[in-house]
Design an enzyme around this catalytic site. Structure first.
Site, PDB file in Angstrom:
ATOM      1  N   HIS A 194     -18.020  -2.462 -16.151  1.00 24.34           N
ATOM      2  CA  HIS A 194     -18.308  -4.030 -16.597  1.00 24.34           C
ATOM      3  C   HIS A 194     -19.723  -4.297 -16.874  1.00 24.34           C
ATOM      4  O   HIS A 194     -19.920  -5.380 -17.713  1.00 24.34           O
ATOM      5  CB  HIS A 194     -17.431  -5.068 -15.777  1.00 24.34           C
ATOM      6  CG  HIS A 194     -18.120  -5.580 -14.486  1.00 24.34           C
ATOM      7  ND1 HIS A 194     -17.709  -4.854 -13.243  1.00 24.34           N
ATOM      8  CD2 HIS A 194     -19.033  -6.422 -14.416  1.00 24.34           C
ATOM      9  CE1 HIS A 194     -18.686  -5.537 -12.136  1.00 24.34           C
ATOM     10  NE2 HIS A 194     -19.215  -6.439 -12.646  1.00 24.34           N
ATOM     11  N   SER A 197     -23.128  -6.320  -8.769  1.00 27.93           N
ATOM     12  CA  SER A 197     -22.272  -5.183  -9.262  1.00 27.93           C
ATOM     13  C   SER A 197     -23.242  -4.023  -9.533  1.00 27.93           C
ATOM     14  O   SER A 197     -24.249  -4.355 -10.321  1.00 27.93           O
ATOM     15  CB  SER A 197     -21.638  -6.029 -10.539  1.00 27.93           C
ATOM     16  OG  SER A 197     -20.509  -6.480 -10.232  1.00 27.93           O
ATOM     17  N   ASP A 201     -14.395   1.167 -11.698  1.00 23.73           N
ATOM     18  CA  ASP A 201     -15.265   0.428 -12.621  1.00 23.73           C
ATOM     19  C   ASP A 201     -16.812   1.077 -12.395  1.00 23.73           C
ATOM     20  O   ASP A 201     -17.616   0.590 -11.963  1.00 23.73           O
ATOM     21  CB  ASP A 201     -15.265  -1.059 -12.060  1.00 23.73           C
ATOM     22  CG  ASP A 201     -15.989  -2.213 -12.695  1.00 23.73           C
ATOM     23  OD1 ASP A 201     -16.729  -1.618 -13.561  1.00 23.73           O
ATOM     24  OD2 ASP A 201     -15.777  -3.144 -12.435  1.00 23.73           O
TER      25      ASP A 201
HETATM   26  N1  ARG Z   1     -15.272  -9.961 -10.752  1.00 20.93           N
HETATM   27  C1  ARG Z   1     -16.429  -8.999 -10.878  1.00 20.93           C
HETATM   28  C2  ARG Z   1     -17.869  -9.699 -11.267  1.00 20.93           C
HETATM   29  O1  ARG Z   1     -17.827 -10.816 -10.981  1.00 20.93           O
HETATM   30  C3  ARG Z   1     -16.076  -7.875 -12.098  1.00 20.93           C
HETATM   31  C4  ARG Z   1     -15.824  -8.557 -13.501  1.00 20.93           C
HETATM   32  C5  ARG Z   1     -15.250  -7.458 -14.507  1.00 20.93           C
HETATM   33  N2  ARG Z   1     -13.914  -7.347 -14.350  1.00 20.93           N
HETATM   34  C6  ARG Z   1     -12.978  -7.943 -15.327  1.00 20.93           C
HETATM   35  N3  ARG Z   1     -11.763  -7.826 -15.021  1.00 20.93           N
HETATM   36  N4  ARG Z   1     -13.473  -8.781 -16.014  1.00 20.93           N
HETATM   37  O2  ARG Z   1     -18.578  -9.392 -11.981  1.00 20.93           O
HETATM   38  N1  ASP Z   2     -18.711  -8.675  -9.879  1.00 15.49           N
HETATM   39  C1  ASP Z   2     -19.892  -9.243  -9.369  1.00 15.49           C
HETATM   40  C2  ASP Z   2     -20.963  -8.614 -10.281  1.00 15.49           C
HETATM   41  O1  ASP Z   2     -20.902  -8.549 -11.447  1.00 15.49           O
HETATM   42  C3  ASP Z   2     -20.285  -9.171  -8.025  1.00 15.49           C
HETATM   43  C4  ASP Z   2     -19.631 -10.119  -7.168  1.00 15.49           C
HETATM   44  O2  ASP Z   2     -19.671 -11.388  -7.519  1.00 15.49           O
HETATM   45  O3  ASP Z   2     -19.232  -9.976  -5.953  1.00 15.49           O
HETATM   46  O4  ASP Z   2     -22.097  -8.667  -9.706  1.00 15.49           O
END
Ligand code: ARG
Ligand code: ASP
Length: 707
Positions: A80, A642, A216
């Site tokens: 991502h 991330s 990921d």
């Molecule tokens: N929640 C994670 C972060 O804040 C990963 C986001 C990417 N994945 C998704 N399915 N949108 O960045």
């Molecule tokens: N998914 C998040 C990021 O892209 C990480 C988090 O918020 O825990 O940095």
């Protein structure tokens, strides 16, 4: 017996650790890390006179984190995090999102224009120098002006050459200052990525959720010039030779193993007062969530029905959905924790402490009350700004696009006189191309129809342009039928043959008028209040945190995240945030097959993956016969972490951090050791996908695997 109990208590209290620590201050937390199992020396983690772990870690494209895993500059980050770059390289013919991509050799690695990474060369505390001359009795304006002047002078004195920069940033709510010496590298190439069906497996359904089965990750490489120095893209550039790279552990892992997350957390707000927490929980977050729900309810079916729309909107949809879902989790977590009441309790403790010393009383005695009163009376301005942001930047896209033309329209003659006109026109043509490449006007109109009524509902009527509520629908029809701004061909022609008449025509374009009136409505009524609220809140937060540092010197205080390099440490561990159930600390490839659902795009798999699964050819990557996919640990992380390496006690890579569980997303405000868990894709799964799925085993030869 007593001994065992005492031992148990320390063992338990040494578990999850709140905080994101500044690497150069490692002496503050090193011994605690050792208690938790760390085997490295402090200087192996952070040093400026020799190579250390920090030299293998970069900020990726200004937001995420990435780590170097070979002597040839090979980088691992999240899928991502690489998503934007991958999407830009994708088309219907070369659909890397859907099919993945693996360079078979260096010459096939793909240039990613604009993508860059940042190394941290040094972190140096400069608080004394920055605060030189600052007196307690100064007003906020005087204090800020002096600090600004001091910072400018120190930065100027420390100016370094080329791509190396020295920048001073505030920490601990303007109570501490550090200089960061950094170096950017600008030739970054895509080496490999799994398809969405691996890299985004679980999609938005599983995002922020445990148990998780997302692979990921994506693979890039840093290129440098002949001298191994930073350089713009050039075919002559060579793979970068880093000062350090992370070996990868393929050893079995177990619950309780030490973990360290070394990366670039973006922002936390641990010091907000109780009323501010209540404001987010009950007012601001729910309204933002409603705005985004409306937008996404339009995007989802359009993307499912049409492949081209899916490609165009995938990155935008993912980014809107991501914060949306995090906020839902935050509200749940804050309520479950009783965060408002907990904060109030702490505020009482703080206030009581001020009573023990007349000087403290004089300086910090009112600050809690002032913060809560300010929030009650003026957070409506922050709310207005949030609603404006949601509509203007995350609602109908034509608005922000049109707004970008004001520079040209308002300064036409000046630009012409200064011979900057053709450059400005070229820039706008470029941004129009990028905009229309990923734009679907029919869908945007639908989004306008659902978000506008919500904007009207949430806004103070003062923020709305005259007649907005009555006319927006009619205006919308006119815009999507007649606007020149939304007609790619006509717009391009107009820009290519720009005349003063055309400028006048553009100024009257209904889409542009809509954007400008909307902007002016907010700017004239709320923008000032919003910035006054923010600066008064910052002033109080500075004082409040100064009070914590002064009155509670033994409290383990850590500075809120601010997109600088930090260390969080903890352990591999599961959790039990809901009554009657508990989460294991790992998932396996079997769970991917259990979730597989060809009818649901979030849980699709490729035939190749299914075949590999059926062959059960897991190489040397299994543990007790199972191939782990993800695991959880108790490191305090946030957005920006991330892609961060999750490192074992000896400095080897265990996996790549990519998320938190839903039950932990309130950790941006309050950390709860019993439920806050970060989510990591296991390095062994990453290696398996590269070798078996991507048939890119040549990359593994560059790496150092620790068995
Ligand atoms: N929640 C994670 C972060 O804040 C990963 C986001 C990417 N994945 C998704 N399915 N949108 O960045
Ligand atoms: N998914 C998040 C990021 O892209 C990480 C988090 O918020 O825990 O940095």
């Amino acid at each position: 017996m007593f001994l065992t109990i005492a031992f148990l208590i320390t063992a338990i209290s040494a578990r999850a650790t709140e905080g994101m620590w500044i690497p150069s201050l490692i002496s503050m937390f090193y011994s605690d890390m050792k208690t938790n199992g760390l085997k490295l020396k402090a200087e192996d983690i952070y040093a400026t006179n020799k190579s250390s772990l920090k030299d293998a870690i970069v900020q990726f494209d200004g937001g995420c984190t990435a780590e170097i895993v070979s002597a040839e500059g090979l980088l691992l980050t999240n899928h991502h995090c690489g998503y934007d770059a991958i999407q830009k390289l994708s088309s219907l013919e070369k659909d890397y999102l859907k099919n993945g991509f693996w360079a078979k050799n260096r010459s096939e690695e793909l240039q990613c224009p604009g993508l860059y990474v940042t190394f941290v060369k040094e972190i140096r505390e400069v608080t004394k120098e920055v605060l030189a001359g600052v007196k307690p009795e100064m007003t906020a304006a005087e204090r800020n002006a002096l600090i600004k002047k001091n910072i400018a002078e120190i930065e100027k004195k420390s100016a370094v050459t080329g791509n190396i920069k020295a920048k001073i940033k505030p920490f601990n709510n303007n109570n501490q200052y550090f200089m960061l010496v950094t170096e950017d590298f600008n030739d970054i190439r895509l080496v490999g990525t799994p398809p969405n069906a691996i890299g985004k497996f679980g999609g938005d359904t599983d995002n922020w959720v445990w148990p998780r089965h997302t692979g990921d990750f994506s693979v890039f490489r840093i290129y440098a010039n002949k001298e191994n120095k930073s350089s713009e893209y050039s075919a002559e550039n060579k793979a970068f030779k880093p000062d350090h790279f992370l070996p990868i552990s393929v050893k079995p892992r177990k619950e309780g193993d030490f973990t360290m997350v070394y990366g670039f957390p973006g922002r936390t707000d641990q010091h907000y007062c109780s009323e501010k927490i209540r404001f987010y929980q009950d007012i601001e977050r729910p309204a933002r969530i409603a705005m985004r729900t409306a937008t996404m309810d339009q995007m989802k079916p359009a993307m499912n029905d049409n492949d081209l729309v899916r490609i165009k909107y995938s990155a935008k949809q993912a980014s809107i959905a991501n914060a949306w879902k995090k906020w839902i989790g935050q509200i749940g977590g804050l309520k479950a924790l009783n965060a408002v009441a907990k904060k109030q309790q702490w505020e009482t403790e703080y206030a009581t402490k001020t009573n023990s010393d007349p000087q403290w009383k004089a300086r910090y005695g009112n600050v809690i009350n002032d913060m809560n009163t300010l929030t009650k009376s003026a957070s409506k301005y922050e709310f207005g700004r949030a609603m404006f942001t949601e509509y203007f930047y995350y609602g109908p896209e034509f608005i922000n696009f049109c707004f970008g033309f004001n520079g040209l329209l308002n300064n036409y003659e000046k630009l012409e006189k200064e011979q900057k006109l053709s450059k400005e026109i070229d820039n706008l043509k470029e941004s129009a191309d990028a905009f229309f490449k990923d734009y679907d006007a029919g869908l945007d109109f639908k989004i306008m129809k659902v978000t506008t009524p919500l904007y009207i509902k949430y806004c103070d009527p003062k923020m709305l342009p005259a007649g907005f509520s009555e006319n927006w629908e009619k205006n919308g029809e006119n815009i999507f039928k007649n606007s020149l701004m939304l007609n790619p061909e006509k717009l391009k022609n107009t820009l290519s043959n720009l005349t003063p008449e055309a400028i006048e025509l553009l100024k009257k374009d209904p889409a542009l008028v809509y954007a400008n009136e909307l902007y002016n409505g907010y700017a004239s009524s709320y923008a000032q209040g919003a910035s006054e609220f923010a600066s008064e809140e910052n002033r109080l937060l500075q004082l409040y945190v100064e009070g914590i540092l002064t009155m509670f010197p033994k409290k383990k205080n850590w500075a809120d995240a601010n997109s600088t390099l930090r260390i969080a440490y903890g352990k591999i561990e599961g959790s039990a945030p809901h009554d009657g159930m508990s989460y294991k600390h790992f998932t396996t490839i079997d769970g991917i097959m259990q979730k597989y659902d060809p009818a649901n795009p979030d849980f699709e798999l490729t035939q190749r993956f299914i075949d590999l699964y059926n062959k059960k050819d897991y190489g040397t990557y299994t543990q007790d016969g199972k191939l782990w996919v993800c695991f959880t640990a108790s490191n305090h992380t946030t957005g920006g972490n991330s892609g961060s390496p999750v490192i074992d006690a000896k400095g080897n890579l265990l996996g790549i951090n990519f998320d938190r569980s839903w039950e932990s997303t309130m950790s941006d405000f309050v950390f709860d050791p019993s439920r806050c868990r970060n989510i990591v894709v296991d390095a062994r799964y990453v290696l398996w996908v590269i070798e078996k799925y991507g048939e890119a085993g040549h990359l593994l030869k560059e790496m150092k695997l620790v068995r």
